[in-house]
Design a protein around this motif. Structure first.
Motif, short mmCIF file in Angstrom:
data_model
loop_
_atom_site.label_atom_id
_atom_site.label_comp_id
_atom_site.label_asym_id
_atom_site.label_seq_id
_atom_site.Cartn_x
_atom_site.Cartn_y
_atom_site.Cartn_z
N GLN A 156 0.80 -1.28 -0.02
CA GLN A 156 0.03 -0.02 0.07
C GLN A 156 1.04 1.22 -0.06
O GLN A 156 1.99 1.27 0.65
N ILE A 157 0.52 2.12 -0.65
CA ILE A 157 0.86 3.58 -0.83
C ILE A 157 0.00 4.44 -0.05
O ILE A 157 -0.92 4.72 -0.75
N GLY A 158 0.35 5.38 0.96
CA GLY A 158 -0.60 6.16 1.44
C GLY A 158 -0.45 7.51 1.19
O GLY A 158 0.87 8.13 1.11
N ILE A 159 -1.36 8.20 0.76
CA ILE A 159 -1.44 9.51 0.01
C ILE A 159 -2.44 10.53 0.69
O ILE A 159 -3.57 10.17 0.79
N VAL A 160 -1.69 11.36 1.58
CA VAL A 160 -2.61 12.44 2.23
C VAL A 160 -3.33 13.44 1.35
O VAL A 160 -2.59 14.18 0.47
N CYS A 161 -4.66 13.59 1.47
CA CYS A 161 -5.27 14.72 0.59
C CYS A 161 -6.26 15.66 1.42
O CYS A 161 -6.87 15.04 2.44
N LEU A 178 4.21 3.96 3.75
CA LEU A 178 4.19 2.78 2.83
C LEU A 178 3.48 1.69 4.02
O LEU A 178 4.19 1.70 4.77
N ALA A 179 2.76 0.71 3.46
CA ALA A 179 2.50 -0.38 4.38
C ALA A 179 3.17 -1.66 3.80
O ALA A 179 3.07 -1.92 2.58
N TYR A 180 3.76 -2.22 4.85
CA TYR A 180 4.51 -3.62 4.21
C TYR A 180 3.77 -4.63 4.89
O TYR A 180 3.10 -4.81 5.80
N ALA A 181 4.09 -5.77 4.25
CA ALA A 181 4.01 -7.22 4.75
C ALA A 181 5.25 -7.72 5.40
O ALA A 181 6.29 -7.39 4.61
N PHE A 182 5.17 -8.38 6.23
CA PHE A 182 6.45 -8.85 7.05
C PHE A 182 6.52 -10.35 6.96
O PHE A 182 5.35 -11.18 6.72
N ASN A 183 7.81 -10.75 7.15
CA ASN A 183 8.09 -12.16 7.40
C ASN A 183 7.88 -12.67 8.75
O ASN A 183 8.63 -13.77 9.20
N MET A 184 7.06 -12.07 9.39
CA MET A 184 6.57 -12.75 10.76
C MET A 184 5.13 -12.21 11.14
O MET A 184 4.71 -11.11 10.24
N ASP A 185 4.69 -12.63 12.12
CA ASP A 185 3.33 -12.11 12.59
C ASP A 185 3.36 -10.94 13.06
O ASP A 185 4.24 -10.09 13.32
N GLY A 233 13.21 8.58 10.52
CA GLY A 233 14.64 8.75 10.85
C GLY A 233 15.41 7.79 10.27
O GLY A 233 16.30 7.68 9.56
N THR A 234 14.90 6.48 10.18
CA THR A 234 15.74 5.42 9.64
C THR A 234 15.15 5.14 8.15
O THR A 234 16.35 4.68 7.39
N MET A 235 14.14 4.95 7.80
CA MET A 235 13.67 4.75 6.58
C MET A 235 13.43 5.83 5.65
O MET A 235 13.10 5.82 4.51
N LYS A 236 13.17 7.00 6.32
CA LYS A 236 13.01 8.27 5.43
C LYS A 236 11.53 8.34 5.17
O LYS A 236 11.04 9.01 4.15
N HIS A 237 10.77 7.70 5.79
CA HIS A 237 9.22 7.77 5.46
C HIS A 237 8.52 6.82 6.51
O HIS A 237 9.30 6.13 7.15
N MET A 238 7.22 7.18 6.62
CA MET A 238 6.48 6.51 7.72
C MET A 238 6.05 4.96 7.41
O MET A 238 5.76 4.92 6.19
N LEU A 239 6.15 4.11 8.17
CA LEU A 239 5.96 2.67 7.81
C LEU A 239 4.50 2.33 8.47
O LEU A 239 4.10 2.72 9.79
N GLU A 240 3.76 1.50 7.89
CA GLU A 240 2.49 1.01 8.67
C GLU A 240 2.52 -0.42 8.45
O GLU A 240 2.83 -1.14 7.60
#
Length: 317
Positions: free
Chosen positions: A10-15, A96-103, A137-144
């Motif tokens: 997912q890509i999140g765009i504020v409007c 950006l929303a990510y899926a992860f290799n753990m629950d 600070g680490t990824m230069k964007h917000m993660l969801e």
């Protein structure tokens, strides 16, 4: 360290106006239908802002562009991270929303161990938990992070759809799928080290773009000798590109000066580059940056007013 990310979904765009923006995407680009839903205390529980229980409301619209959902996020009060983003940066790419290799619980614990806190959270109808992490600070964007019960979610109808289900577009979509997401950074070396050491994202390909490597490089139609560096990697289905401007002449240098490090553009596949280029020109969308590198023609469209982010297309798709 093994990478923790499975994919970007997912890509999140504020409007400021979700429906108005979704309609523009549908009517002008042929993309849809958009699924629209309103969030608030009537359908969400466990709502927090910076760890405090706070009720808030927002309206979201989503569309699956290939394997990645484009989501427009409109704050309906002044409490959410969306409202803060509008006040500080205006409309644009936010997370950006990510899926992860753990629950989900192990993922939250992973970030907690790295002192990365939850900035905003909630749970929609008890079947979709969401957590916005302080990864600027680490990824230069917000993660969801999402914790979703997909079968249960699919049982719910959205508040509305645009266009309505069954309605046909007048033309084929001019954008097919998300290919690449671009992030402007101050230091590629520092940011790449963060991705490698903190999240296991390796295999970066580094390049430099300047008047010697890019033919016919232009900024808003004028010839330019701007320079910038790039680091490219892939997270499953999507390429992630870090761009470090080497001067203030490029569009990347300008955005770094005005807004700091941030998500900046999305590159889409087109199916037909010339058709898409012609379509954007008919919409009178200005070209912010263009050129030809190693036989690949690329164009960045300055459509932040219309579509709330810079859109890139290229002949390499």
């Amino acid at each position: 360290m093994e990478p923790i990310f499975k994919d970007i979904h997912q890509i999140g765009i504020v409007c400021r106006d979700t429906m108005k923006t979704a309609k523009k995407f549908a009517d002008l680009l042929g993309l849809g239908p958009w699924r629209v839903v309103k969030f608030g205390s009537f359908c969400c529980k466990d709502m927090t802002i910076y760890g405090k229980q706070i009720e808030y409301s927002m309206m979201l619209a989503g569309y699956d562009c290939g394997e990645v959902e484009i989501e427009f996020c409109q704050p309906l009060d002044d409490k959410t991270l969306y409202a803060s983003h509008l006040k500080k940066n205006g409309e644009g790419l936010q997370h950006l929303a990510y899926a992860f290799n753990m629950d989900c619980e192990k993922t939250k614990d992973f970030f907690k161990e790295k002192n990365i806190s939850i900035m905003q959270s909630g749970n929609w109808r008890g079947i979709c938990g969401y957590y916005y992490m302080d990864t600027q600070g680490t990824m230069k964007h917000m993660l969801e992070i999402h914790d979703q019960n997909i079968p249960e979610m699919e049982k719910y109808k959205h508040d509305l759809y645009y266009p309505e289900i069954g309605m046909n577009f007048l033309f084929e979509p001019v954008l097919k799928s998300v290919k690449r997401i671009g992030i402007v950074v101050r230091s590629i070396d520092e940011t790449v080290n963060n991705y490698v050491n903190n999240f296991g994202v390796s295999q970066w390909e580094k390049s430099e773009f300047n008047e010697n490597t890019v033919y016919n490089m232009r900024i808003f139609g004028e010839k330019s000798d701007c320079a910038y560096k790039s680091a490219l990697t892939r997270i499953a289905n999507v390429e992630l590109e870090l761009i470090e401007p080497l001067d203030e002449k490029s569009i990347f240098g300008e955005t770094l000066r005005n807004y700091g490090e941030r998500l900046y553009f999305v590159e889409y596949t087109t199916g037909n580059y010339k058709r898409t280029l012609s379509h954007f020109r008919k919409l009178n969308i200005p070209i912010a940056h263009s050129g030809n590198c190693a036989g690949e023609e690329f164009v960045y469209f300055n459509c932040e007013n219309e579509f709330k982010h810079i859109i890139k297309i290229s002949t390499n798709h």
